[in-house]
Design a protein around this motif. Structure first.
Motif, PDB file in Angstrom:
ATOM      1  N   ILE A 360     -10.117   3.207  -6.359  1.00  0.00           N
ATOM      2  CA  ILE A 360     -11.093   2.371  -5.658  1.00  0.00           C
ATOM      3  C   ILE A 360     -12.466   3.029  -5.757  1.00  0.00           C
ATOM      4  O   ILE A 360     -12.608   4.215  -5.437  1.00  0.00           O
ATOM      5  CB  ILE A 360     -10.687   2.186  -4.189  1.00  0.00           C
ATOM      6  N   PRO A 361     -13.477   2.300  -6.224  1.00  0.00           N
ATOM      7  CA  PRO A 361     -14.802   2.922  -6.364  1.00  0.00           C
ATOM      8  C   PRO A 361     -15.334   3.431  -5.021  1.00  0.00           C
ATOM      9  O   PRO A 361     -15.099   2.828  -3.968  1.00  0.00           O
ATOM     10  CB  PRO A 361     -15.670   1.780  -6.904  1.00  0.00           C
ATOM     11  N   ALA A 362     -16.006   4.552  -5.074  1.00  0.00           N
ATOM     12  CA  ALA A 362     -16.611   5.091  -3.861  1.00  0.00           C
ATOM     13  C   ALA A 362     -17.693   4.151  -3.351  1.00  0.00           C
ATOM     14  O   ALA A 362     -18.407   3.526  -4.139  1.00  0.00           O
ATOM     15  CB  ALA A 362     -17.204   6.473  -4.137  1.00  0.00           C
ATOM     16  N   SER A 363     -17.796   4.018  -2.038  1.00  0.00           N
ATOM     17  CA  SER A 363     -18.814   3.146  -1.452  1.00  0.00           C
ATOM     18  C   SER A 363     -20.190   3.718  -1.727  1.00  0.00           C
ATOM     19  O   SER A 363     -20.385   4.939  -1.807  1.00  0.00           O
ATOM     20  CB  SER A 363     -18.598   3.029   0.060  1.00  0.00           C
ATOM     21  N   ALA A 364     -21.132   2.820  -1.927  1.00  0.00           N
ATOM     22  CA  ALA A 364     -22.498   3.257  -2.145  1.00  0.00           C
ATOM     23  C   ALA A 364     -23.015   3.962  -0.899  1.00  0.00           C
ATOM     24  O   ALA A 364     -22.678   3.576   0.235  1.00  0.00           O
ATOM     25  CB  ALA A 364     -23.394   2.054  -2.457  1.00  0.00           C
TER      26      ALA A 364
END
Length: 367
Positions: A360-364
């Motif tokens: 899961i991509p890291a949150s901005a």
């Protein structure tokens, strides 16, 4: 030796061994898979649309919108609506893609069902690793090893000049859209494991010629080092209730309906038979089953051959490589291409970017 290289080095003599040579389930073991790095995403995927084909235009535009394919990575061409391109037509298509796709495009999606071949080569292989005209002289012979089996990163075009390719093929526009939605729904769903394991069903069959992959089946049980994924070794003539299917591999002329049970988004399924990749065959055809039947059933991607391959193991997906590559977080496109050593006659179909194990991509960061 990495598993991808190991499958490439299997000799034709081994591929022709009788199915009785397969080890008993208790004797099977996992081979060591290479570590894969990165993943092809929408930012590196090229999309080709055939403006002469209403299916292609509708499905291609839908896919571009739903996956966010950048406009500069979309190529529109005009192709004849028939099964196979001539070598001259293929050369023109290949040159258009090479000259007009940006260099950062490392994989291709073809938004059509036909054409799917170039003579006895599949179109996906010819565009991915190059046309192999000599295959037509003896289609049961060995073919060139795909360079992709020895490459483990996510920039194959930039590094080795290969663009793995998959067709957005289904029997209708609604079926194609549903397949695309399954691919999108698959992203990241197994990245942190799951309360109930996803299943890889590997079905042995009484068809000796088509059951040759049984010797490659890993042991039943949890996949080592992967949370939430298990292998079930089953018999095609006594299937259990099949739930949470992520991988389904077997070998038969026709797989009895229904094809499985509860399909997870991003599921991969194929059957080893000679003519599974003839995408124009209708579901009611009494010959060999078309791989689009898997898409109809609920799979997100599949693979089959477009000309007589004989039962060389290298010409079909290696079950261990397919499972272990997918579980590392790469896309359906990459997992399937990593699992086939001799791709010349094989067509890859489905939603290429599906990636259920992708992190899961890291949150901005919050400003």
């Amino acid at each position: 030796m990495g598993l991808a290289l190991a499958i490439a080095s299997m000799g034709a003599a081994q591929a022709a061994e009788p199915a009785s040579a397969a080890p008993a389930p208790g004797e099977s073991r996992w081979a060591r898979a290479p570590r894969l790095y990165g993943r092809i995403t929408a930012n590196e995927l090229g999309l080709v649309i055939n403006t002469a084909d209403p299916y292609s235009v509708t499905v291609g535009e839908y896919y571009a919108r739903r996956r966010g394919i950048p406009a500069e990575q979309i190529l529109r061409v005009q192709l004849p609506l028939r099964n196979s391109l001539t070598r001259e037509e293929f050369t023109a298509l290949d040159q258009a893609i090479r000259s007009q796709m940006p260099e950062h495009v490392n994989g291709l999606a073809l938004a059509w069902v036909q054409p799917y071949a170039v003579d006895c080569n599949s179109l996906t292989s010819a565009l991915g690793v190059g046309l192999q005209p000599n295959v037509c002289a003896q289609s049961c012979a060995a073919t060139r090893i795909s360079p992709y089996t020895g490459y483990f990163g996510a920039k194959p075009w930039l590094v080795i000049g290969v663009r793995p390719t998959m067709q957005l093929a289904a029997r209708s526009v609604p079926a194609a859209m549903a397949m695309i939605e399954r691919g999108i729904a698959a992203d990241h769903i197994l990245a942190g494991g799951a309360p109930e394991s996803a299943m890889a069903y590997l079905a042995a069959t009484p068809d000796a010629a088509r059951n040759v992959r049984e010797r490659l089946f890993p042991p039943a049980g949890a996949v080592p080092g992967v949370a939430g994924l298990e292998v079930a070794r089953v018999k095609s003539d006594a299937l259990p209730a099949m739930r949470r299917i992520l991988v389904y591999e077997t070998g038969l002329i026709r797989v009895p309906k229904p094809l499985g049970g509860e399909w997870l988004p991003g599921a991969l399924a194929d059957h080893l038979t000679s003519a599974g990749g003839l995408l124009d065959k209708p579901p009611a055809d009494e010959g060999q089953m078309n791989i689009l039947d898997w898409i109809d059933a609920g799979a997100t991607a599949s693979y089959g051959t477009v000309s007589e391959p004989c039962n060389h193991l290298q010409k079909f997906p290696h079950p261990q490589m397919l499972i272990q590559a997918y579980a590392q977080g790469v896309s359906a496109l990459e997992a399937y291409w990593h699992s086939v050593a001799w791709t010349a006659q094989g067509v890859f179909v489905g939603e290429p970017l599906a990636a259920p194990f992708a992190a899961i991509p890291a949150s901005a960061p919050t400003p």
